[in-house]
Scaffold this motif. Sequence first.
Motif, short mmCIF file in Angstrom:
data_model
loop_
_atom_site.label_atom_id
_atom_site.label_comp_id
_atom_site.label_asym_id
_atom_site.label_seq_id
_atom_site.Cartn_x
_atom_site.Cartn_y
_atom_site.Cartn_z
N GLN A 107 0.82 -1.20 0.00
CA GLN A 107 0.00 0.00 0.00
C GLN A 107 0.85 1.26 0.00
OE1 GLN A 107 -2.71 -0.34 3.34
NE2 GLN A 107 -4.23 -1.27 2.00
N PHE A 108 0.33 2.25 -0.68
CA PHE A 108 0.88 3.59 -0.70
C PHE A 108 0.00 4.41 0.24
CE2 PHE A 108 0.83 7.95 -2.30
CZ PHE A 108 2.18 8.22 -2.43
N ALA A 109 0.60 5.02 1.25
CA ALA A 109 -0.18 5.74 2.25
C ALA A 109 0.01 7.25 2.10
CB ALA A 109 0.24 5.30 3.64
N THR A 110 -1.09 7.96 2.21
CA THR A 110 -1.07 9.42 2.27
C THR A 110 -1.77 9.83 3.56
OG1 THR A 110 -3.19 9.70 1.15
CG2 THR A 110 -1.24 9.53 -0.26
N SER A 111 -1.77 11.11 3.84
CA SER A 111 -2.45 11.57 5.05
C SER A 111 -3.95 11.37 4.95
CB SER A 111 -2.13 13.04 5.31
OG SER A 111 -2.54 13.81 4.20
N ALA A 112 -4.47 11.24 3.73
CA ALA A 112 -5.91 11.11 3.53
C ALA A 112 -6.38 9.65 3.46
CB ALA A 112 -6.33 11.85 2.26
N SER A 113 -5.56 8.79 2.85
CA SER A 113 -6.03 7.40 2.66
C SER A 113 -4.88 6.47 2.32
CB SER A 113 -7.07 7.36 1.55
OG SER A 113 -6.45 7.68 0.31
N ASN A 114 -5.18 5.18 2.30
CA ASN A 114 -4.26 4.15 1.85
C ASN A 114 -4.85 3.49 0.61
OD1 ASN A 114 -2.81 4.65 4.16
ND2 ASN A 114 -3.44 2.79 5.21
N ALA A 115 -4.01 3.15 -0.34
CA ALA A 115 -4.47 2.47 -1.54
C ALA A 115 -3.40 1.49 -1.99
CB ALA A 115 -4.75 3.48 -2.65
N ASN A 116 -3.82 0.34 -2.48
CA ASN A 116 -2.85 -0.62 -3.02
C ASN A 116 -2.12 0.01 -4.19
OD1 ASN A 116 -3.87 -2.37 -1.17
ND2 ASN A 116 -4.42 -3.97 -2.62
N TYR A 117 -0.83 -0.35 -4.34
CA TYR A 117 0.02 0.30 -5.33
C TYR A 117 1.02 -0.71 -5.87
CZ TYR A 117 2.95 3.95 -7.41
OH TYR A 117 3.65 4.74 -8.27
N ASP A 118 1.31 -0.64 -7.16
CA ASP A 118 2.32 -1.49 -7.79
C ASP A 118 3.65 -0.74 -7.87
OD1 ASP A 118 0.76 -3.72 -8.22
OD2 ASP A 118 0.15 -3.13 -10.24
N TYR A 119 4.56 -1.07 -6.98
CA TYR A 119 5.89 -0.46 -7.00
C TYR A 119 6.80 -1.16 -7.99
CZ TYR A 119 4.99 2.46 -2.94
OH TYR A 119 4.51 3.42 -2.09
N THR A 120 7.81 -0.44 -8.45
CA THR A 120 8.76 -1.04 -9.40
C THR A 120 9.82 -1.89 -8.70
OG1 THR A 120 10.05 1.00 -9.41
CG2 THR A 120 8.44 0.71 -11.18
N TYR A 121 9.98 -1.71 -7.39
CA TYR A 121 10.90 -2.53 -6.60
C TYR A 121 10.17 -3.04 -5.37
CZ TYR A 121 14.81 -0.91 -9.40
OH TYR A 121 15.66 -0.65 -10.43
N VAL A 122 9.98 -4.35 -5.30
CA VAL A 122 9.38 -5.00 -4.14
C VAL A 122 10.36 -6.08 -3.69
CG1 VAL A 122 7.45 -6.34 -3.26
CG2 VAL A 122 7.06 -4.60 -5.03
N GLY A 123 10.81 -5.99 -2.45
CA GLY A 123 11.76 -6.95 -1.92
C GLY A 123 11.17 -7.74 -0.77
N LEU A 124 11.45 -9.03 -0.72
CA LEU A 124 10.92 -9.90 0.32
C LEU A 124 11.99 -10.91 0.71
CD1 LEU A 124 8.34 -10.76 1.93
CD2 LEU A 124 7.90 -12.38 0.09
N VAL A 125 12.17 -11.11 2.02
CA VAL A 125 13.13 -12.09 2.55
C VAL A 125 12.37 -13.01 3.48
CG1 VAL A 125 15.23 -12.43 3.91
CG2 VAL A 125 15.03 -10.43 2.41
N ILE A 126 12.64 -14.32 3.37
CA ILE A 126 11.98 -15.35 4.18
C ILE A 126 13.00 -16.06 5.06
CG2 ILE A 126 10.59 -17.45 4.11
CD1 ILE A 126 9.14 -15.10 2.79
N HIS A 127 12.70 -16.13 6.36
CA HIS A 127 13.51 -16.91 7.29
C HIS A 127 12.61 -17.96 7.95
CE1 HIS A 127 16.36 -13.54 7.06
NE2 HIS A 127 17.26 -14.44 7.39
N GLY A 128 13.13 -19.14 8.16
CA GLY A 128 12.39 -20.22 8.78
C GLY A 128 13.05 -21.53 8.42
N ASP A 129 12.35 -22.62 8.62
CA ASP A 129 12.88 -23.94 8.32
C ASP A 129 12.30 -24.49 7.02
OD1 ASP A 129 14.35 -24.03 10.70
OD2 ASP A 129 12.62 -24.75 11.82
N LEU A 130 13.17 -25.00 6.18
CA LEU A 130 12.71 -25.66 4.96
C LEU A 130 12.15 -27.04 5.31
CD1 LEU A 130 15.61 -24.78 2.51
CD2 LEU A 130 13.29 -23.87 2.46
N ALA A 131 11.23 -27.48 4.47
CA ALA A 131 10.62 -28.81 4.68
C ALA A 131 11.65 -29.90 4.45
CB ALA A 131 9.45 -29.00 3.73
#
Length: 131
Positions: A107-131
């Motif tokens: 989401q992209f947040a402004t002082s008035a509202s939040n709206a879903n947004y497609d960013y050009t850079y989205v990063g995600l890291v996962i930690h945990g145990d593999l099966a």
Amino acid sequence: MASELRVNTLKDAAGNNSIATSFVANGSAKAFALWNSAGTPAYRDSFNMGSITDHGTGDQTVAFTNSMANANFTTSGQVGNGNDGDASNSQMRRGSSATGSQRCTIQFATSASNANYDYTYVGLVIHGDLA
């Protein structure tokens, strides 16, 4: 010919600063991804990631190549448009998790509202145990 190295502890070249190999394996990220969510989502770089499912603006699910042991893994992420002048106040929310995937709502947040947004850079890291 394949070879195998079996050790319990790693040390630096001087024989100091030892660390158990289990600590290294357990503390390593099990998956990561950097993708462009604008238009058709596509990976810029990834490790242990399969397909990306686009559910609409700012809403994607990433699938893992190798599943996690359970859905109780941890995630961290960041989003942006890849420039230093980006002053947006954005957030990535963890959606439904499964052993083989993670849904993310961005989401992209402004002082008035939040709206879903497609960013050009989205990063995600996962930690945990593999099966």
